[in-house]
Scaffold this motif. Sequence first.
Motif, PDB file in Angstrom:
ATOM      1  N   PRO A  98       0.823  -1.227   0.000  1.00  0.00           N
ATOM      2  CA  PRO A  98       0.000   0.000   0.000  1.00  0.00           C
ATOM      3  C   PRO A  98       0.845   1.261   0.000  1.00  0.00           C
ATOM      4  O   PRO A  98       2.004   1.266   0.436  1.00  0.00           O
ATOM      5  CB  PRO A  98      -0.779  -0.117   1.302  1.00  0.00           C
ATOM      6  CG  PRO A  98       0.172  -0.824   2.223  1.00  0.00           C
ATOM      7  CD  PRO A  98       0.902  -1.825   1.348  1.00  0.00           C
ATOM      8  N   LEU A  99       0.252   2.339  -0.487  1.00  0.00           N
ATOM      9  CA  LEU A  99       0.805   3.684  -0.363  1.00  0.00           C
ATOM     10  C   LEU A  99      -0.264   4.533   0.303  1.00  0.00           C
ATOM     11  O   LEU A  99      -1.455   4.328   0.063  1.00  0.00           O
ATOM     12  CB  LEU A  99       1.160   4.254  -1.741  1.00  0.00           C
ATOM     13  CG  LEU A  99       2.165   3.448  -2.573  1.00  0.00           C
ATOM     14  CD1 LEU A  99       2.227   4.000  -3.998  1.00  0.00           C
ATOM     15  CD2 LEU A  99       3.534   3.455  -1.937  1.00  0.00           C
ATOM     16  N   ILE A 100       0.132   5.494   1.119  1.00  0.00           N
ATOM     17  CA  ILE A 100      -0.845   6.306   1.852  1.00  0.00           C
ATOM     18  C   ILE A 100      -0.852   7.726   1.302  1.00  0.00           C
ATOM     19  O   ILE A 100       0.195   8.249   0.930  1.00  0.00           O
ATOM     20  CB  ILE A 100      -0.548   6.266   3.369  1.00  0.00           C
ATOM     21  CG1 ILE A 100      -1.775   6.696   4.177  1.00  0.00           C
ATOM     22  CG2 ILE A 100       0.684   7.082   3.716  1.00  0.00           C
ATOM     23  CD1 ILE A 100      -1.726   6.290   5.639  1.00  0.00           C
ATOM     24  N   ALA A 101      -2.044   8.331   1.218  1.00  0.00           N
ATOM     25  CA  ALA A 101      -2.150   9.622   0.516  1.00  0.00           C
ATOM     26  C   ALA A 101      -3.356  10.403   1.001  1.00  0.00           C
ATOM     27  O   ALA A 101      -4.183   9.921   1.766  1.00  0.00           O
ATOM     28  CB  ALA A 101      -2.261   9.396  -0.989  1.00  0.00           C
ATOM     29  N   GLY A 102      -3.435  11.655   0.507  1.00  0.00           N
ATOM     30  CA  GLY A 102      -4.638  12.466   0.688  1.00  0.00           C
ATOM     31  C   GLY A 102      -4.568  13.405   1.862  1.00  0.00           C
ATOM     32  O   GLY A 102      -3.510  13.938   2.201  1.00  0.00           O
ATOM     33  N   ASN A 103      -5.694  13.577   2.521  1.00  0.00           N
ATOM     34  CA  ASN A 103      -5.836  14.554   3.590  1.00  0.00           C
ATOM     35  C   ASN A 103      -4.990  14.220   4.811  1.00  0.00           C
ATOM     36  O   ASN A 103      -4.889  14.991   5.737  1.00  0.00           O
ATOM     37  CB  ASN A 103      -7.318  14.641   3.995  1.00  0.00           C
ATOM     38  CG  ASN A 103      -7.667  15.985   4.577  1.00  0.00           C
ATOM     39  OD1 ASN A 103      -7.215  17.003   4.113  1.00  0.00           O
ATOM     40  ND2 ASN A 103      -8.485  15.975   5.618  1.00  0.00           N
ATOM     41  N   ILE A 104      -4.362  13.050   4.798  1.00  0.00           N
ATOM     42  CA  ILE A 104      -3.526  12.609   5.916  1.00  0.00           C
ATOM     43  C   ILE A 104      -2.148  13.256   5.876  1.00  0.00           C
ATOM     44  O   ILE A 104      -1.362  13.141   6.797  1.00  0.00           O
ATOM     45  CB  ILE A 104      -3.424  11.069   5.914  1.00  0.00           C
ATOM     46  CG1 ILE A 104      -2.994  10.539   7.284  1.00  0.00           C
ATOM     47  CG2 ILE A 104      -2.534  10.567   4.795  1.00  0.00           C
ATOM     48  CD1 ILE A 104      -3.170   9.055   7.469  1.00  0.00           C
ATOM     49  N   GLY A 105      -1.829  13.956   4.769  1.00  0.00           N
ATOM     50  CA  GLY A 105      -0.583  14.705   4.750  1.00  0.00           C
ATOM     51  C   GLY A 105       0.311  14.489   3.550  1.00  0.00           C
ATOM     52  O   GLY A 105       1.268  15.219   3.342  1.00  0.00           O
ATOM     53  N   THR A 106       0.048  13.470   2.734  1.00  0.00           N
ATOM     54  CA  THR A 106       0.828  13.244   1.516  1.00  0.00           C
ATOM     55  C   THR A 106      -0.061  13.506   0.307  1.00  0.00           C
ATOM     56  O   THR A 106      -1.174  13.001   0.227  1.00  0.00           O
ATOM     57  CB  THR A 106       1.374  11.804   1.459  1.00  0.00           C
ATOM     58  OG1 THR A 106       0.308  10.891   1.763  1.00  0.00           O
ATOM     59  CG2 THR A 106       2.484  11.605   2.462  1.00  0.00           C
ATOM     60  N   VAL A 107       0.424  14.288  -0.633  1.00  0.00           N
ATOM     61  CA  VAL A 107      -0.391  14.743  -1.748  1.00  0.00           C
ATOM     62  C   VAL A 107      -0.692  13.584  -2.706  1.00  0.00           C
ATOM     63  O   VAL A 107       0.218  12.905  -3.182  1.00  0.00           O
ATOM     64  CB  VAL A 107       0.310  15.891  -2.502  1.00  0.00           C
ATOM     65  CG1 VAL A 107      -0.514  16.346  -3.685  1.00  0.00           C
ATOM     66  CG2 VAL A 107       0.566  17.055  -1.546  1.00  0.00           C
ATOM     67  N   ALA A 108      -1.968  13.392  -2.997  1.00  0.00           N
ATOM     68  CA  ALA A 108      -2.403  12.235  -3.785  1.00  0.00           C
ATOM     69  C   ALA A 108      -1.759  12.192  -5.168  1.00  0.00           C
ATOM     70  O   ALA A 108      -1.317  11.142  -5.623  1.00  0.00           O
ATOM     71  CB  ALA A 108      -3.921  12.244  -3.909  1.00  0.00           C
ATOM     72  N   SER A 109      -1.705  13.339  -5.847  1.00  0.00           N
ATOM     73  CA  SER A 109      -1.171  13.336  -7.210  1.00  0.00           C
ATOM     74  C   SER A 109       0.340  13.118  -7.223  1.00  0.00           C
ATOM     75  O   SER A 109       0.903  12.700  -8.231  1.00  0.00           O
ATOM     76  CB  SER A 109      -1.523  14.642  -7.931  1.00  0.00           C
ATOM     77  OG  SER A 109      -1.080  15.774  -7.217  1.00  0.00           O
ATOM     78  N   GLY A 110       1.002  13.368  -6.089  1.00  0.00           N
ATOM     79  CA  GLY A 110       2.415  13.028  -5.973  1.00  0.00           C
ATOM     80  C   GLY A 110       2.598  11.545  -5.756  1.00  0.00           C
ATOM     81  O   GLY A 110       3.446  10.905  -6.393  1.00  0.00           O
ATOM     82  N   VAL A 111       1.794  10.961  -4.870  1.00  0.00           N
ATOM     83  CA  VAL A 111       1.855   9.518  -4.612  1.00  0.00           C
ATOM     84  C   VAL A 111       1.506   8.733  -5.878  1.00  0.00           C
ATOM     85  O   VAL A 111       2.151   7.743  -6.211  1.00  0.00           O
ATOM     86  CB  VAL A 111       0.896   9.146  -3.458  1.00  0.00           C
ATOM     87  CG1 VAL A 111       0.813   7.634  -3.280  1.00  0.00           C
ATOM     88  CG2 VAL A 111       1.352   9.806  -2.160  1.00  0.00           C
ATOM     89  N   ALA A 112       0.486   9.193  -6.598  1.00  0.00           N
ATOM     90  CA  ALA A 112       0.021   8.478  -7.797  1.00  0.00           C
ATOM     91  C   ALA A 112       1.086   8.425  -8.888  1.00  0.00           C
ATOM     92  O   ALA A 112       1.127   7.469  -9.668  1.00  0.00           O
ATOM     93  CB  ALA A 112      -1.244   9.143  -8.338  1.00  0.00           C
ATOM     94  N   GLN A 113       1.948   9.429  -8.933  1.00  0.00           N
ATOM     95  CA  GLN A 113       3.001   9.422  -9.943  1.00  0.00           C
ATOM     96  C   GLN A 113       3.983   8.279  -9.731  1.00  0.00           C
ATOM     97  O   GLN A 113       4.565   7.753 -10.686  1.00  0.00           O
ATOM     98  CB  GLN A 113       3.756  10.759  -9.930  1.00  0.00           C
ATOM     99  CG  GLN A 113       2.931  11.924 -10.451  1.00  0.00           C
ATOM    100  CD  GLN A 113       3.695  13.229 -10.391  1.00  0.00           C
ATOM    101  OE1 GLN A 113       4.725  13.395 -11.040  1.00  0.00           O
ATOM    102  NE2 GLN A 113       3.189  14.181  -9.615  1.00  0.00           N
ATOM    103  N   ALA A 114       4.172   7.888  -8.472  1.00  0.00           N
ATOM    104  CA  ALA A 114       5.130   6.824  -8.146  1.00  0.00           C
ATOM    105  C   ALA A 114       4.480   5.443  -8.068  1.00  0.00           C
ATOM    106  O   ALA A 114       5.175   4.430  -7.992  1.00  0.00           O
ATOM    107  CB  ALA A 114       5.816   7.148  -6.828  1.00  0.00           C
ATOM    108  N   ALA A 115       3.146   5.387  -8.076  1.00  0.00           N
ATOM    109  CA  ALA A 115       2.439   4.118  -7.876  1.00  0.00           C
ATOM    110  C   ALA A 115       2.473   3.245  -9.136  1.00  0.00           C
ATOM    111  O   ALA A 115       2.479   3.748 -10.253  1.00  0.00           O
ATOM    112  CB  ALA A 115       0.995   4.392  -7.474  1.00  0.00           C
ATOM    113  N   THR A 116       2.486   1.937  -8.904  1.00  0.00           N
ATOM    114  CA  THR A 116       2.373   0.965  -9.998  1.00  0.00           C
ATOM    115  C   THR A 116       1.116   0.137  -9.789  1.00  0.00           C
ATOM    116  O   THR A 116       0.438   0.253  -8.754  1.00  0.00           O
ATOM    117  CB  THR A 116       3.592   0.031 -10.040  1.00  0.00           C
ATOM    118  OG1 THR A 116       3.517  -0.880  -8.906  1.00  0.00           O
ATOM    119  CG2 THR A 116       4.895   0.813  -9.976  1.00  0.00           C
TER     120      THR A 116
END
Length: 450
Positions: free
Chosen positions: A141-159
């Motif tokens: 898993p990767l964690i994102a969103g209102n919890i403090g990590t920007v979703a569109s930044g996480v999504a760029q690294a996700a596979t």
Amino acid sequence: MKQIESYRHKKILVLGLAKSGVTAAALLHKLGAFVTVNDKKPLSENPEAQGLLEQGIKVICGDHPIELLDEGFELIVKNPGIPYYNPMIEGALEKGIPVITEVELAYQISEAPFVGITGTNGKTTTTTLVYEMLNVGNKAPLIAGNIGTVASGVAQAATAENTIVIELSSFQLMGIETFNPKIAIITNLYDAHLDYHGTRKEYIEAKANITKKQTELEYLIVNADQEDTMEIARHSKASIIPFSTKKKLTNGAYIDEGWIVFNGERVMEIEEIALPGVHNLENILSAMAAAKLSGVDNKAIQEVLRTFTGVKHRLQYIGEISGRKFYNDSKATNILATVNALAAFDTPIILLAGGLDRGNEFDELLPYLKNVKAMITFGQTAPKLERVGNEAGIKTMKRVDNVDKAVPEAYRYSESGDVILLSPACASWDQYKTFEVRGDIFIEAVHKLK
């Protein structure tokens, strides 16, 4: 990351920076869009905007000029905190310019599926629990969103091998069009952010957006103990997975004879769970359901629940000094959150509370103050909280300037066996930039006592 072409050569305005705006602007630039960034903070005080300028992105700072909307933008990506009654947003919608938040952008480029969590209370705890269960269960898993990590930044690294576990606010959910999580969770719904949404109905409609694009191939995990959440479920096309702390269900997640159960299978005894508070059982049940639907085995779920003691600033155990236990619940920015915190303890409590005055009273706290032996107040709402404390018969009340000064005062009025609890029931903005800052000051003050 999907190399989508839908933004190439499109003229796009990113309105408001902060973390999400900076990431969205840089991503859109990378995708070939003609990006303009508009932020209210002056350029000289805006290192984020300066960094975007260096990348070749057009930047307009210091104001939100309404005439900017005449420049032919095809899309606006707005900071979630900017309300829809902002003149720039109203003007854009009048001109037929679509307005999204960067969560929508993240979904469009992501190769990974999403587990989306929303609700009034418990979002961060539930998001963290789901992430930990998937992590121990080897689901990458990767964690994102209102919890403090920007979703569109996480999504760029996700596979495609990852799953993005994302906490979503009502503000973010108002700006989605195609976002479709594989699993969605609605923890609960109470009155909140009505200064932004205007009415409870609009607030609930924003939350319901999490399931608006789901089909029977996706899952909606929903609180069966609330009529508002079940009403959303009745209008959803998703496969509904209910959870309940109050009744035994024919399917979904529930409690039976001291066990947490999923679809009839006993997963773990409640007495083995480390996370305190009856209210956290809602978070645990919904997280367990998401983990089971994701293929996580019981052993991984049990390992997390035996060791997870809470998220920072959310009924976070800080430590013990001379028999007094200290808890940081700075995230309690509304009355319900403080009610839940107070209900988590059956020992005497020294309550530290106060903050931004939004015009409400605190009479809803009255039934839950029976274990409070002393109240230390601060901030704009101190007089209102003292009135309620007097009505509750609390003998010791002390008003101080801030949280830093509240901690030694709380210790002074406490005894061995007491809980010293920061649970403000108010937002922090009258004195502190964020609830995190307020909580960190509390933690630091406790360490000073040691």
